[in-house]
Design a protein around this motif. Structure first.
Motif, PDB file in Angstrom:
ATOM      1  N   UNK A 138       0.875  -1.337  -0.055  1.00 53.07           N
ATOM      2  CA  UNK A 138       0.116   0.036  -0.149  1.00 53.07           C
ATOM      3  C   UNK A 138       0.884   1.336  -0.097  1.00 53.07           C
ATOM      4  N   UNK A 139       0.515   2.057  -0.877  1.00 52.33           N
ATOM      5  CA  UNK A 139       1.290   3.515  -1.016  1.00 52.33           C
ATOM      6  C   UNK A 139       0.434   4.557  -0.426  1.00 52.33           C
ATOM      7  N   UNK A 140      -0.730   4.603  -0.649  1.00 51.65           N
ATOM      8  CA  UNK A 140      -1.761   5.461  -0.137  1.00 51.65           C
ATOM      9  C   UNK A 140      -3.190   4.778  -0.207  1.00 51.65           C
ATOM     10  N   UNK A 141      -4.127   5.321   0.465  1.00 50.97           N
ATOM     11  CA  UNK A 141      -5.499   4.933   0.715  1.00 50.97           C
ATOM     12  C   UNK A 141      -6.572   5.984   0.642  1.00 50.97           C
ATOM     13  N   UNK A 142      -7.386   5.950  -0.261  1.00 51.38           N
ATOM     14  CA  UNK A 142      -8.468   6.910  -0.682  1.00 51.38           C
ATOM     15  C   UNK A 142      -9.664   6.698   0.081  1.00 51.38           C
ATOM     16  N   UNK A 143     -10.246   7.423   0.619  1.00 55.68           N
ATOM     17  CA  UNK A 143     -11.439   6.995   1.439  1.00 55.68           C
ATOM     18  C   UNK A 143     -12.680   7.871   0.765  1.00 55.68           C
ATOM     19  N   UNK A 144     -12.376   8.329  -0.381  1.00 56.61           N
ATOM     20  CA  UNK A 144     -13.597   9.546  -0.576  1.00 56.61           C
ATOM     21  C   UNK A 144     -14.168   9.166  -1.957  1.00 56.61           C
ATOM     22  N   UNK A 145     -13.439   8.624  -3.068  1.00 60.09           N
ATOM     23  CA  UNK A 145     -13.646   8.493  -4.478  1.00 60.09           C
ATOM     24  C   UNK A 145     -14.746   7.567  -4.571  1.00 60.09           C
ATOM     25  N   UNK A 146     -15.072   6.426  -3.590  1.00 58.21           N
ATOM     26  CA  UNK A 146     -15.786   5.439  -3.830  1.00 58.21           C
ATOM     27  C   UNK A 146     -16.309   5.008  -2.466  1.00 58.21           C
TER      28      UNK A 146
END
Length: 221
Positions: free
Chosen positions: A97-105
């Motif tokens: 994991x490089x980064x986690x997106x909690x907003x786009x889906x």
């Protein structure tokens, strides 16, 4: 190089080349399944990453994740009443994991980089057949101690993962195997873990639950 992968945090570790059944009931993962089967997510794969802190169920309950996970390749999705699904998946490539997106889906999206093994030096590569034989012997000892049949395990380029998946090892054991990039060291690790567990079973005359599971809510997936 990095890529984007939908994430499914779980209280277990998926290993490459092994199977994973999932019962999907939460709305966000129902949507993930719909996106997979309809082609909105074209590769029909998602990332399984073990929860380091928190729980599986409920938005935001997984407060910390392990950084190395495994791609889950979707083989079958059986729709059930009320929008639930039973999934059949298989472990694919490892990723970091490089980064986690909690907003786009509705579900988590991860930016990941694929993790490959390092090549074994020639002198170590020559030892691999012996290490595989010793790992198989430890597997047989574990199965006998657990009063279970000793199934025939065929040749596999992911033998350590296959053997570990058929034994009751802790999440920590499985995560260390997943993160290890040397095939020789993985075979040694799984051999030691199975000898350790066989000794515990023999002493207790019972198959113990992994200690890590005592700190989690019941596994619903």
């Amino acid at each position: 190089m990095t890529t984007t992968l939908p994430l499914f945090p779980l209280g277990t570790v998926l290993l490459p080349g092994t199977s994973l059944p999932l019962h999907v009931f939460e709305p966000r993962y129902r949507q993930l399944t719909v996106d997979l089967v309809t082609g909105r997510l074209p590769d029909q794969s998602f990332g399984v990453v073990a929860i380091r802190q928190g729980w599986e169920v409920g938005p935001g309950n997984a407060t910390a994740l392990h950084t190395v996970g495994c791609e889950a390749l979707l083989h079958d999705a059986k729709p059930l009443p009320d929008g639930r699904f039973d999934l059949s998946c298989r472990g694919g490539r490892r990723f970091r994991l490089v980064s986690v997106d909690t907003e786009s889906a509705p579900y988590l999206m991860g930016t990941v980089e694929w993790v490959e093994d390092v090549a074994s030096p020639p002198e170590v590569a020559e030892m691999l057949p012996l290490l595989e034989e010793r790992a198989r012997a430890a597997f047989s000892r574990y199965r006998r101690a657990a009063f279970e049949d000793d199934p025939e395990v065929g040749a596999s380029d992911v033998l350590a993962y296959v053997l570990a998946n058929d034994c009751l090892l802790t999440l920590e054991d499985r995560q260390r195997l997943l993160e290890e990039r040397s095939e020789a060291r993985r075979l040694r690790m799984v051999r030691r873990a199975m000898h350790r567990e066989a000794g515990i079973i023999t002493a207790l005359h019972a198959v113990p639950a992994p200690l890590a599971e005592l700190g989690h809510l019941p596994h619903r997936n």
